[in-house]
Scaffold this motif. Structure first.
Motif, short mmCIF file in Angstrom:
data_model
loop_
_atom_site.label_atom_id
_atom_site.label_comp_id
_atom_site.label_asym_id
_atom_site.label_seq_id
_atom_site.Cartn_x
_atom_site.Cartn_y
_atom_site.Cartn_z
N PHE A 22 0.84 -1.20 0.00
CA PHE A 22 0.00 0.00 0.00
C PHE A 22 0.88 1.25 0.00
O PHE A 22 1.91 1.29 0.68
N PRO A 23 0.50 2.29 -0.77
CA PRO A 23 1.38 3.46 -0.93
C PRO A 23 1.78 4.15 0.37
O PRO A 23 2.90 4.69 0.45
N THR A 24 0.91 4.20 1.38
CA THR A 24 1.25 4.94 2.60
C THR A 24 1.92 4.07 3.66
O THR A 24 2.26 4.58 4.73
N TYR A 25 2.08 2.79 3.44
CA TYR A 25 2.66 1.88 4.43
C TYR A 25 4.00 2.43 4.93
O TYR A 25 4.80 2.90 4.14
N PRO A 26 4.24 2.42 6.25
CA PRO A 26 3.56 1.67 7.32
C PRO A 26 2.45 2.44 8.04
O PRO A 26 1.90 1.96 9.02
N ARG A 27 2.15 3.64 7.60
CA ARG A 27 1.10 4.40 8.28
C ARG A 27 -0.23 4.24 7.54
O ARG A 27 -0.29 3.80 6.40
N ALA A 28 -1.32 4.63 8.23
CA ALA A 28 -2.63 4.69 7.59
C ALA A 28 -2.76 6.00 6.82
O ALA A 28 -1.93 6.90 6.96
N MET A 29 -3.77 6.09 6.01
CA MET A 29 -4.03 7.35 5.32
C MET A 29 -4.36 8.44 6.34
O MET A 29 -5.03 8.18 7.34
N THR A 30 -3.85 9.63 6.11
CA THR A 30 -4.15 10.75 7.00
C THR A 30 -5.53 11.32 6.66
O THR A 30 -6.07 11.09 5.58
N SER A 31 -6.06 12.10 7.59
CA SER A 31 -7.37 12.71 7.34
C SER A 31 -7.32 13.67 6.15
O SER A 31 -8.30 13.82 5.42
N THR A 32 -6.17 14.32 5.95
CA THR A 32 -6.03 15.22 4.81
C THR A 32 -6.09 14.45 3.50
O THR A 32 -6.74 14.87 2.54
N GLU A 33 -5.40 13.32 3.44
CA GLU A 33 -5.42 12.50 2.23
C GLU A 33 -6.83 11.98 1.95
O GLU A 33 -7.29 11.98 0.80
N VAL A 34 -7.52 11.55 3.00
CA VAL A 34 -8.89 11.06 2.82
C VAL A 34 -9.79 12.17 2.33
O VAL A 34 -10.56 12.01 1.37
N SER A 35 -9.69 13.34 2.97
CA SER A 35 -10.56 14.46 2.61
C SER A 35 -10.27 14.99 1.22
O SER A 35 -11.15 15.55 0.56
N ASN A 36 -9.05 14.81 0.75
CA ASN A 36 -8.70 15.22 -0.61
C ASN A 36 -9.15 14.21 -1.66
O ASN A 36 -8.92 14.40 -2.85
N GLY A 37 -9.75 13.11 -1.21
CA GLY A 37 -10.29 12.13 -2.15
C GLY A 37 -9.27 11.17 -2.72
O GLY A 37 -9.43 10.68 -3.85
N LEU A 38 -8.22 10.84 -1.96
CA LEU A 38 -7.13 10.02 -2.49
C LEU A 38 -7.32 8.52 -2.26
O LEU A 38 -6.42 7.73 -2.53
N VAL A 39 -8.50 8.12 -1.77
CA VAL A 39 -8.74 6.68 -1.57
C VAL A 39 -8.71 5.96 -2.92
O VAL A 39 -8.05 4.92 -3.07
N LEU A 40 -9.41 6.48 -3.90
CA LEU A 40 -9.44 5.84 -5.22
C LEU A 40 -8.07 5.84 -5.90
O LEU A 40 -7.65 4.80 -6.43
N PRO A 41 -7.33 6.96 -5.92
CA PRO A 41 -5.98 6.90 -6.50
C PRO A 41 -5.07 5.89 -5.82
O PRO A 41 -4.32 5.17 -6.49
N TYR A 42 -5.12 5.79 -4.48
CA TYR A 42 -4.27 4.82 -3.79
C TYR A 42 -4.72 3.39 -4.08
O TYR A 42 -3.90 2.46 -4.13
N PHE A 43 -6.02 3.19 -4.27
CA PHE A 43 -6.53 1.88 -4.69
C PHE A 43 -5.94 1.50 -6.04
O PHE A 43 -5.44 0.38 -6.23
N ALA A 44 -5.94 2.43 -6.99
CA ALA A 44 -5.42 2.14 -8.33
C ALA A 44 -3.92 1.88 -8.28
O ALA A 44 -3.41 0.97 -8.96
N MET A 45 -3.19 2.65 -7.48
CA MET A 45 -1.75 2.44 -7.35
C MET A 45 -1.45 1.09 -6.71
O MET A 45 -0.47 0.42 -7.08
N THR A 46 -2.28 0.67 -5.77
CA THR A 46 -2.07 -0.60 -5.08
C THR A 46 -2.24 -1.79 -6.02
O THR A 46 -1.45 -2.73 -6.00
N ILE A 47 -3.28 -1.75 -6.87
CA ILE A 47 -3.57 -2.91 -7.71
C ILE A 47 -2.84 -2.89 -9.04
O ILE A 47 -2.65 -3.93 -9.68
N ALA A 48 -2.39 -1.69 -9.50
CA ALA A 48 -1.80 -1.63 -10.84
C ALA A 48 -0.57 -0.74 -10.92
O ALA A 48 -0.10 -0.46 -12.04
N GLY A 49 -0.03 -0.29 -9.80
CA GLY A 49 1.21 0.49 -9.82
C GLY A 49 1.10 1.78 -10.61
O GLY A 49 0.09 2.49 -10.57
#
Length: 676
Positions: free
Chosen positions: A330-357
């Protein structure tokens, strides 16, 4: 939550270079724009679609078919916010989040079919919603609703640009302000030249591309060894709930519809989206552009098909991110996503990076770019129509020619693209992000919902009720929103006004209070509006038609046509009303509320069925938005192909006869469209 220093030190490096960002945003944007300009020229030469005529530029001669209408409806809601936001609420609330996001979109799209067919029946020549308001209530109401519509378009555009620019910056490192200003460039260019037809065609191209990528993600996610199967994904999400339980969810689980945060967001979202649809003049323009028999099927099919996009992709993306957040891939490992990253809508981009680099990052970059440009084009042409028709032609030059109106439409396109970018930049620098606009949007968009619907559907709403009720509703909504933030959190700041409860209270007050205001003011001095008064003002032929004899003949033909079409349009109105009620009951009452009350936590098989059905629905949406327009428009495609091969096209006339022919063509096409 980590402080800003920690976030800066361990920020996720962009997987793509800035050069890639500029290539996508600028180069690909211009290529698409010039392609649409070329297509517009081809259509003019081969099938006589002349965008130098106002009726073609603004309403596509009211001839758009069901398939392209449905695709355009899906595209109108295919905001970058829809994909980024549904994943965001899925990450925060679990499986309830994406469902409520989707349920907050589809019902009002289908309900809009009721308004659209009512407009076709009562005032078929209209170009904008505001023309209808002006004819019924006069200048003061016209100005009030112009303000409401422009505010709606501005905040909707800012919401799109804030989310899209943040995602593009995260993927490429491109400066967020550069992204904010460059994203509208291509949009302004093809809308400037091609008008509403170019918007329809570009919407189709972008929507088709986005859905192909999303369907690819729906398969690619399960090829990842760490995911593997639905059974394993279920276990990963279950474990995530055990690691950090969700406050307000049944047993803290992500796998339940019994989610306080989820249902509060659902209430907020459905109110806000009713405002976004009804007060967005681009939806009316697309309804006016559709042939009469395409309005109801197009909006019903498009609305129901759209449901799968935030539901299916939001559920899958948030599940993968929650399940793999503690995994080294996962891109943010070893930490969890921060509230700023979540609020900026980066869940979907990190999902795409996780499954397809990097490939996934590039795909999200393209999806975000195409989603924001496609939906932004609708906002741009909506505002340009207000500037050209409702300001210039109404108050500055009532005798404006086609060329004059088109010129002011062009001014409107450029002005709004620049103004929306500047406004979004201001919001960014004062600390506003996608999450804040996503939650508070309804306070701004909702006051005009019921007064506008009453304008089209209720003949007794008085002039002063129409004028005062949305203004009082907005004041009520703001007072409740800011007052709740202060009462609950002790201060009025960006942080407190972006919390869920103040936004829910403010949005509901903003949406519901105008009903009371409108009815109360109407009862003080009731009025009775004759729908036939709408037809006393000729809107389609006022431009450049100097022959009084021709005008009389056209008006007589139009009136006869209107009378003959009434039974068919009333039938479509009943069908639209039935579908609107059924969609609301299905998506908002019969399906989710019993699940909320049951306190059921998904088992493995139920979760698998939930995901599979949502993804099958997503693939069905690909067919509806991607292939159905080709099937439905096969005759025109064949005509264009034959004209290109034979080197022949429809001749363009000039002078007054050209304008008259343009009017006759509208009448003829409407007549053909009414043969149900």
């Amino acid at each position: 939550m980590l402080d800003t220093r920690d976030e800066a030190v361990i920020a996720v490096p962009p997987p793509l270079s800035q050069a890639v960002g500029y290539i996508v945003v600028v180069v690909i944007g211009l290529v698409i724009a010039f392609t649409m300009v070329f297509v517009t020229r081809v259509l003019k030469r081969t099938v006589g679609e002349d965008n130098e005529k106002t009726e073609m530029f603004m309403t596509a001669n009211r001839s758009v078919k069901t398939g392209l209408t449905a695709s355009a409806v899906v595209s109108s809601w295919l905001w970058s916010t829809a994909m980024l936001g549904s994943s965001l609420v899925g990450y925060v609330n679990g499986v309830a989040g994406p469902f409520w996001f989707a349920a907050g979109c589809s019902p009002m799209i289908v309900f809009f079919a009721v308004l659209g067919i009512s407009c076709k029946r009562k005032i078929p020549e209209a170009h904008t919603l505001l023309e209808i308001v002006r004819i019924r209530y006069g200048t003061t109401a016209h100005i009030v609703y112009m303000f409401l519509c422009l505010i709606n378009n501005l905040f909707a555009s800012a919401n799109m640009l804030l989310g899209a620019s943040a995602a593009i910056t995260a993927m490429t490192g491109m400066h967020i302000i550069a992204a904010t200003f460059l994203l509208p460039v291509g949009v302004a260019l093809y809308t400037f030249v091609g008008g509403i037809k170019a918007t329809f065609l570009t919407d189709y191209l972008h929507t088709f591309t986005i859905l192909i990528i999303l369907c690819y993600f729906s398969v690619k996610a399960f090829t990842l060894e760490e995911v593997g199967s639905l059974e394993n994904l279920y276990k990963l999400v279950q474990a995530a709930g055990e690691r950090h339980p969700v406050s307000g969810n049944e047993h803290g689980s992500y796998l339940t519809m019994t989610s306080k945060g989820g249902i509060l967001f659902g209430i907020l979202h459905i109110c806000a989206n009713f405002g976004l649809v009804i007060m967005d003049t681009s939806f009316f323009i697309k309804a006016f552009s559709a042939s009469p028999k395409a309005v109801v099927p197009g909006y019903v099919i498009g609305g129901i098909a759209y449901f799968a996009i935030p539901w299916g992709m939001g559920t899958l993306a948030s599940s993968v991110v929650l399940g793999l957040e503690n995994n080294p891939i996962f891109p943010t490992y070893p930490r969890a996503m921060t509230s700023t990253e979540v609020s900026n809508g980066l869940v979907l981009p990190y999902f795409a990076m996780t499954i397809a680099g990097k490939g996934g990052a590039a795909a999200i970059l393209i999806v975000t770019f195409m989603a924001v440009t496609s939906t932004l084009s609708a906002q741009v042409i909506a505002v340009s129509s207000i500037i050209s028709f409702d300001i210039y032609r109404t108050y500055i030059n009532p005798k404006a020619s086609d060329i004059d109106v088109i010129r002011w439409s062009h001014f409107g396109v450029v002005f709004f693209a620049l103004f929306a970018s500047g406004f979004s930049t201001m919001l960014h620098y004062v600390g506003v992000d996608l999450g804040w606009t996503l939650y508070m949007l309804g306070v701004i968009t909702c006051p005009g919902i019921f007064p506008t619907a009453f304008t089209i559907l209720w003949r007794r709403q008085s002039r002063w009720a129409a004028i005062l009720s949305p203004l009082l509703g907005m004041a009520t909504g703001f007072a409740v929103w800011l007052g709740s933030a202060y009462a609950l959190y002790g201060s009025v700041t960006i942080a407190t006004t972006g919390q869920v409860l103040p936004c829910v209270y403010g949005t509901v007050a903003s949406a519901a209070s105008p009903i009371l205001y409108s009815i109360s003011i109407t009862l003080l001095k009731p009025e009775y509006f004759d729908w036939a008064d709408f037809r006393k003002e000729r809107l389609a032929f006022v431009i450049d038609h100097t022959s009084s004899t021709a005008d009389v003949e056209l008006e007589e033909e139009l009136e006869a046509q209107h009378v003959n079409s009434q039974p068919h349009l009333k039938r479509w109105g009943r069908i639209a009303a039935i579908w609107a009620v059924a969609t609301f009951l299905g998506h908002w009452v019969l399906w989710p509320l019993p699940m909320y009350a049951s306190k059921y936590i998904f088992g493995q098989k139920f979760y698998a069925a939930w995901v599979v059905i949502s993804l099958i629905w997503l693939w069905g949406t690909l067919f509806i938005a991607g292939f159905y327009p080709l099937i439905d428009g096969r005759q025109q495609l064949a005509d264009v192909f034959r004209a290109i091969v034979n080197g022949k096209g429809k001749k363009q006339n000039s002078g007054n006869s050209s304008d008259l022919d343009s009017g006759v063509e509208v009448v003829g096409e409407d007549k053909a469209a009414q043969k149900f």
